[in-house]
Design a protein around this motif. Structure first.
Motif, PDB file in Angstrom:
ATOM      1  N   SER A  79      -0.111  -2.710  -6.300  1.00  0.00           N
ATOM      2  CA  SER A  79      -0.625  -2.432  -7.658  1.00  0.00           C
ATOM      3  C   SER A  79       0.083  -1.218  -8.252  1.00  0.00           C
ATOM      4  O   SER A  79       0.114  -1.030  -9.459  1.00  0.00           O
ATOM      5  CB  SER A  79      -2.138  -2.185  -7.623  1.00  0.00           C
ATOM      6  N   HIS A  80       0.633  -0.373  -7.380  1.00  0.00           N
ATOM      7  CA  HIS A  80       1.416   0.785  -7.879  1.00  0.00           C
ATOM      8  C   HIS A  80       2.909   0.443  -7.894  1.00  0.00           C
ATOM      9  O   HIS A  80       3.758   1.335  -7.977  1.00  0.00           O
ATOM     10  CB  HIS A  80       1.179   2.007  -6.988  1.00  0.00           C
ATOM     11  N   LYS A  81       3.224  -0.877  -7.751  1.00  0.00           N
ATOM     12  CA  LYS A  81       4.624  -1.356  -7.726  1.00  0.00           C
ATOM     13  C   LYS A  81       5.442  -0.599  -6.675  1.00  0.00           C
ATOM     14  O   LYS A  81       6.585  -0.204  -6.915  1.00  0.00           O
ATOM     15  CB  LYS A  81       5.252  -1.209  -9.112  1.00  0.00           C
ATOM     16  N   GLY A  82       4.802  -0.404  -5.516  1.00  0.00           N
ATOM     17  CA  GLY A  82       5.475   0.331  -4.451  1.00  0.00           C
ATOM     18  C   GLY A  82       6.067  -0.581  -3.407  1.00  0.00           C
ATOM     19  O   GLY A  82       6.149  -1.788  -3.604  1.00  0.00           O
ATOM     20  N   SER A  83       6.451   0.009  -2.279  1.00  0.00           N
ATOM     21  CA  SER A  83       6.965  -0.772  -1.153  1.00  0.00           C
ATOM     22  C   SER A  83       6.033  -0.578   0.043  1.00  0.00           C
ATOM     23  O   SER A  83       5.599   0.546   0.316  1.00  0.00           O
ATOM     24  CB  SER A  83       8.370  -0.286  -0.757  1.00  0.00           C
ATOM     25  N   VAL A  84       5.772  -1.677   0.751  1.00  0.00           N
ATOM     26  CA  VAL A  84       4.856  -1.591   1.897  1.00  0.00           C
ATOM     27  C   VAL A  84       5.539  -0.978   3.111  1.00  0.00           C
ATOM     28  O   VAL A  84       4.904  -0.729   4.125  1.00  0.00           O
ATOM     29  CB  VAL A  84       4.279  -2.974   2.266  1.00  0.00           C
ATOM     30  N   SER A  85       6.871  -0.768   2.995  1.00  0.00           N
ATOM     31  CA  SER A  85       7.548  -0.036   4.074  1.00  0.00           C
ATOM     32  C   SER A  85       8.725   0.716   3.483  1.00  0.00           C
ATOM     33  O   SER A  85       9.723   0.112   3.103  1.00  0.00           O
ATOM     34  CB  SER A  85       8.035  -0.985   5.177  1.00  0.00           C
ATOM     35  N   ALA A  86       8.614   2.008   3.422  1.00  0.00           N
ATOM     36  CA  ALA A  86       9.662   2.822   2.784  1.00  0.00           C
ATOM     37  C   ALA A  86      10.834   3.032   3.735  1.00  0.00           C
ATOM     38  O   ALA A  86      11.991   2.951   3.338  1.00  0.00           O
ATOM     39  CB  ALA A  86       9.085   4.171   2.382  1.00  0.00           C
TER      40      ALA A  86
END
Ligand code: FAD
Ligand code: S2G
Ligand code: ZN
Length: 494
Positions: A443-450
């Motif tokens: 929902s924050h347009k992130g990545s589930v693994s940086a």
């Protein structure tokens, strides 16, 4: 027993037999083989360090560990495993945090630990060619006398291997300054899943001839081949390194602080790390530091570590002192207090605080780790949402989840959430956390693994950060390189 999500059935694979073991004895010296099968009959305890990950969260069932010394031996092992349809888990220092280096069923573990020779180092160009099994810290020590440093640094440096760093595309504490391994790796030697040796150990800075195949193995997590040799560009050691440790009244000051620091320090800023108050208090309680006076820290809600790497100690110190003064004398000071390291040992203890947090999490209990990329402005919000979630589920407190904290690499937008299960991993805890945390990140347009990769932990979460088309073409690439699916099966791809 904690295991990966619905372990895939490896019906296409065979377990190792005594006949296989006899064949491995033809390739390797006896000391390079550990197996519970006769004639070795190694005790399972002797395999334990290969069958359990660093966190004690993933438990493998490999009955055979092979420790080849040469690329040729790796190639012959892989050829046999391809013929016999035996799964292979490449393993480096076994410090990975997503279960990528742990067998899921009866795959063999192929450890690179015995391949730890430096092949060459050019002190003029800084180009280092080394076996994949070289431990990161030992490579740093090897090139230090030549005034060079490794382009990555992470808390696991004492055990992780450069082949594992490349296979997880490890980020770490220096990425902000020296970039990712996708840029610093010049060439790789890889044994492909059919045993072919792909020798791309170029030491050229520029070689624009055809597809850049090595990029597939950087972050490939051992699913497309076994990295046996690395050619990497190491930067010159900075003439001057300094760091400061700052206490902030609240999280909202992190963004303006980051902007101020970037503006005032410019090109000499080489790290900008974030630690929330929960993580800070945990560190103090486990003996890290102290770095700041507790009275001056007061109720600071978060902390920032800034490092500079420049050309002139005095010049850099002036810049840092100027920064500290401006921060403390402002109308609305962005910081409550801060310290500029006055000696190499203080510089080291400031870094030790940040690097020591991972170990502290292990002392607190069993951590659920969520290594995510989210917009910097949302770091605290995401941590608070997880804490709220566990409270609302009645799973927060000493009986279940004792701490929820965040720290990480601000400059990379990378937050490390650690949710500590005081009394060990339990299914109901994971069910409360996943997929909830992944949906928040999405929902924050992130990545589930940086930076830690997918391993076996996040295969079911890949779709939160990669489209179906992307995943479909990853499958096609996997099919081209490993049609028998023997290379680290069950990792990365759902
Ligand atoms: P392993 O754990 O043995 O393996 C990791 C993966 O790579 C597995 O999928 C394995 O199959 C594969 N693999 C290993 N070697 C090879 C090879 N030669 N060829 C093909 N595949 C291979 N990560 C970060 O990115 N940033 C950090 O700041 C960071 N800090 C950490 C701090 C601590 C205290 C710890 C314990 C871990 C940290 N990590 C960090 C995790 C990091 O990804 C791993 O520590 C490291 O990069 C993996 O290297 P390794 O040799 O331990 O590989
Ligand atoms: C770090 C290590 C993993 C963790 O310290 O930068 O990558 O969550 C992490 O502590
Ligand atoms: Zn990290």
């Amino acid at each position: 027993r904690r295991w990966a999500h619905n372990i895939p059935s490896f019906s296409h694979l065979n377990a190792v037999t005594e006949e296989d073991l006899a064949h491995f004895h033809k390739i390797l010296a006896p000391t390079s083989i550990l197996s519970t099968l006769p004639p070795n009959s190694t005790s399972t305890d002797d395999l334990a360090s290969y069958n359990e990950d660093w966190m004690g969260k993933y438990h493998g069932q490999a009955n055979t560990v092979l420790r080849p010394r040469t690329t040729q031996q790796v190639s012959e092992i892989v050829k046999w495993c391809a013929k016999r349809r035996i799964g292979i888990v490449p393993q480096g220092g076994n410090t990975g945090l997503v279960g990528g280096g742990i067998s899921l069923q009866k795959e063999i573990v192929l450890s690179l630990g015995a391949m730890s020779n430096v092949r060459s180092f050019d002190p003029v160009s800084g180009i280092l060619v080394a076996d994949a099994g070289c431990v990161l810290e030992s490579l740093s020590e090897y090139i230090a006398p030549h005034n060079h440093i490794m382009p990555l640094d992470l808390g696991a440096k004492g055990s992780c291997q450069i082949g594992g760093n490349i296979s997880t595309n490890a980020g770490g504490l220096r990425l902000l300054r020296y970039g990712s391994l996708h840029g610093t790796v010049l060439g790789l030697e890889v044994v492909l899943p059919d045993g072919t040796i792909l020798d791309q150990l170029s030491t050229l800075r520029k070689d624009n001839t055809g597809y850049d195949l090595k990029q597939l193995f950087i972050g490939g997590e051992g699913t497309l081949g076994i990295v046996t040799g690395v050619s990497i560009l190491t930067p010159p050691a900075p003439q001057a390194s300094n760091n400061v440790f700052l206490a902030l009244p609240n999280f909202n000051n992190v963004l303006p602080l980051y902007q101020t620091v970037k503006r005032q320090l410019g090109e000499i800023m080489s790290a900008f790390e974030y630690i929330d108050r929960t993580a800070y208090d945990m560190g103090i309680s486990h003996g890290l530091g102290p770095i700041l006076d507790a009275g001056e820290v007061g109720d600071s809600q978060c902390f920032v570590l800034v490092e500079t790497s420049g050309g002139n100690q005095t010049h850099d110190e002036e810049k840092l002192n100027g920064l500290l003064e401006s921060l403390l004398s402002a109308e609305q000071p962005l910081i409550n207090t801060g310290v500029l390291s006055q000696s190499p040992s203080q510089f080291a203890s400031i870094w030790a605080f940040r690097e020591g947090l991972t170990e502290c999490c292990q002392k607190e209990g069993k951590p659920y780790k969520y290594d995510v990329s989210v917009p910097l402005a949302d770091f605290q919000k995401v941590v608070d949402a997880i804490r709220e979630r566990m409270i609302s589920k009645g799973l927060y407190g000493d009986h279940a989840i004792s701490k929820v904290m965040g720290y990480g690499h601000v400059g990379d937008g990378n937050l490390h959430m650690n949710v500590i299960a005081k009394h060990g991993y339990r299914p109901e805890l994971e069910e409360a956390l996943e997929p909830y945390i992944y949906e928040i990140v999405a929902s924050h347009k992130g990545s589930v693994s940086a930076e830690h990769g997918i391993g076996s932990m996040k295969t079911h979460a890949l779709h939160y950060s990669k489209s179906d088309v992307s995943i479909e073409w990853m499958r096609k690439i996997k099919q081209v390189f490993d049609p028998l699916n023997i290379m680290n099966p069950g990792k990365v791809l759902p």
